[in-house]
Design an enzyme around this catalytic site. Structure first.
Site, PDB file in Angstrom:
ATOM      1  CE1 TYR A   1     -57.058 -64.259  15.347  1.00  0.00           C
ATOM      2  CE2 TYR A   1     -56.319 -64.064  18.229  1.00  0.00           C
ATOM      3  CZ  TYR A   1     -55.607 -63.650  16.468  1.00  0.00           C
ATOM      4  OH  TYR A   1     -54.431 -63.972  16.267  1.00  0.00           O
TER       5      TYR A   1
ATOM      6  CD  GLU B   1     -53.798 -65.171  13.147  1.00  0.00           C
ATOM      7  OE1 GLU B   1     -53.074 -65.105  12.389  1.00  0.00           O
ATOM      8  OE2 GLU B   1     -53.599 -63.989  13.926  1.00  0.00           O
TER       9      GLU B   1
END
Ligand code: GDP
Ligand code: MN
Length: 396
Positions: A118, A206
């Protein structure tokens, strides 16, 4: 301004960030053509078909599917385009899918394992610095990771006077447990990603997952990109990336007439001048037991025309059962606002919800008189609390 995955990936790629390659398609036929082209460019015959909507968690909702041949590309694309995709981030009705991204399959088997990470880039408002937030736990909800295993989330803050330094990028690669080629690739990826964030004037990147392929390449498989709208004047080429189909139609209309409007879930419409007073008004409505239906800052010029526009926007929301107008007359005199409210009310003719007006400031007393003598079903108030109480009265 939020972008679709395919648009975000294009921006990343333009700054040298490696991405999972893909081509956007509007229908099943285009999807097959896209898959053929990708096969000729990359050699892979497997593809992922990904719904393009402004919401995450698409995989969980059935909006991301693997196609192992052209027939499957056609079938899956046909299935996903036109569906109302429900994900943990959409409403229960879901979001209509108008297009899909046909992407190369990058989870192919090889010498080493694939690994998902991530990574996001955003502003830390506490310190006023950009930071890279990253985790070994990619591909899943970062909220869950934060809750259950917070020690697996790392941050790297950037000093604005020198920018992201190479040793910081190496620290990211190290903390992600990489070595050899994957370590070098990750360092390059992080440097390029940060450059892209700054130079595109984004407010959020993101990337979940960032993938380590089985041959140790690092690439963005997903991309959530938010561009700072206040910087759009520096990026004329990004302006067209806005997809109005993804935005709240009342908000789009409000923006066109220059009103700062945000749609909310409650039943009390608010018309206020100044963002601070608007926030305070919403708080007060809530404290008095109601729920604001919107945030609306009419700005400095609360004349009849503007008040009428604001009325129209507020009344487009069928949930509105009362309207609270809370205006502080500083530069704009209260009597002029009151006249504006009365004129707009008469012009519109068919306002059925009760209206409570609280005017405070220059000529507030004249304004109250105007409202009270107008013969219209408009209640006036002078004090903030009094206004909120009147709202509750008319609702119950
Ligand atoms: P999101 O669910 O909206 O976050 O969409 P993502 O773009 O993150 O995709 C969801 C999941 O699909 C990813 O976490 C991957 O596990 C999977 N996925 C994405 N690309 C590929 C691919 O090329 N091949 C395979 N097999 N799976 C993929
Ligand atoms: Mn994702």
């Amino acid at each position: 301004m939020n972008l679709h995955e395919y648009q975000g990936k294009e921006i990343l790629s333009s700054f040298g960030v490696r991405i999972q390659r893909g081509i956007v398609a509007q229908n099943a036929h285009e999807a097959v053509a896209a898959a053929k082209q990708l096969t000729s460019e990359t050699g892979t015959s497997w593809h992922v078909i990904k719904a393009q909507v402004h919401a995450g968690g698409r995989g969980k909702g059935g909006g991301v599917k693997l196609a192992k041949n052209l027939q499957e590309v056609e079938d899956i694309a046909g299935q996903i385009i036109g569906m109302d995709l429900v994900t943990p981030q959409t409403s229960a009705e879901g979001k209509r899918v108008h297009q899909v991204l046909v992407a190369e399959d990058v989870y192919y088997p090889g010498e080493s394992e694939t690994d998902e990470f991530y990574m996001s880039v955003l502003l830390n408002r506490g310190t006023g610095r950009n930071m890279i937030m990253y985790s070994t736990e990619g591909g899943m909800d970062i909220e869950t990771v934060a809750e259950e295993t917070p020690h697996l989330i790392f941050t790297e803050e950037v000093d604005p006077s020198v920018g992201l330094l190479p040793f910081q990028a190496r620290r990211v690669a190290f903390n992600l447990g990489l070595s050899g080629l994957a370590f070098k690739e990750m360092t390059k990826f992080v440097m390029a990603l940060y450059t892209a964030y700054v130079n595109s004037d984004s407010s959020l990147f993101e990337i979940n997952p960032v993938l380590k392929t089985s041959d140790n390449k690092i690439m963005a498989v997903d991309a959530k990109v938010t561009i700072d709208e206040n910087a759009l004047y520096r990026h004329k080429d990004y302006v067209d990336l806005r997809d109005l189909r993804e935005e709240n139609p009342i908000e789009v209309e409000a923006k066109e007439v220059g009103l700062n409007y945000v749609d909310l879930d409650g039943n009390v419409g608010c018309m206020v001048n100044g963002a601070g007073l608007a926030m305070a008004t919403m708080d007060l409505i809530k404290q008095a037991g109601g729920e604001p239906a919107n945030f609306l800052d009419v700005g400095g010029t609360a004349d009849a025309a503007r008040v009428e526009q604001a009325f129209k926007i507020i009344l487009k929301d069928p949930a509105v059962k009362a309207i609270l107008i809370n205006i502080f007359g500083g530069i704009v005199r209260c009597d002029r606002v009151a006249q504006g409210v009365i004129d707009a009310y008469k012009n519109m003719g068919n306002i059925e919800v009760p209206i409570i007006v609280r005017l405070q400031g220059t000529n507030a007393d004249i304004a109250k008189e105007l409202i009270d003598n107008s013969g219209l079903a408009v209640l006036s108030a002078t004090e903030f609390q009094e206004a909120a109480d009147k709202v509750q009265e008319v609702l119950s």
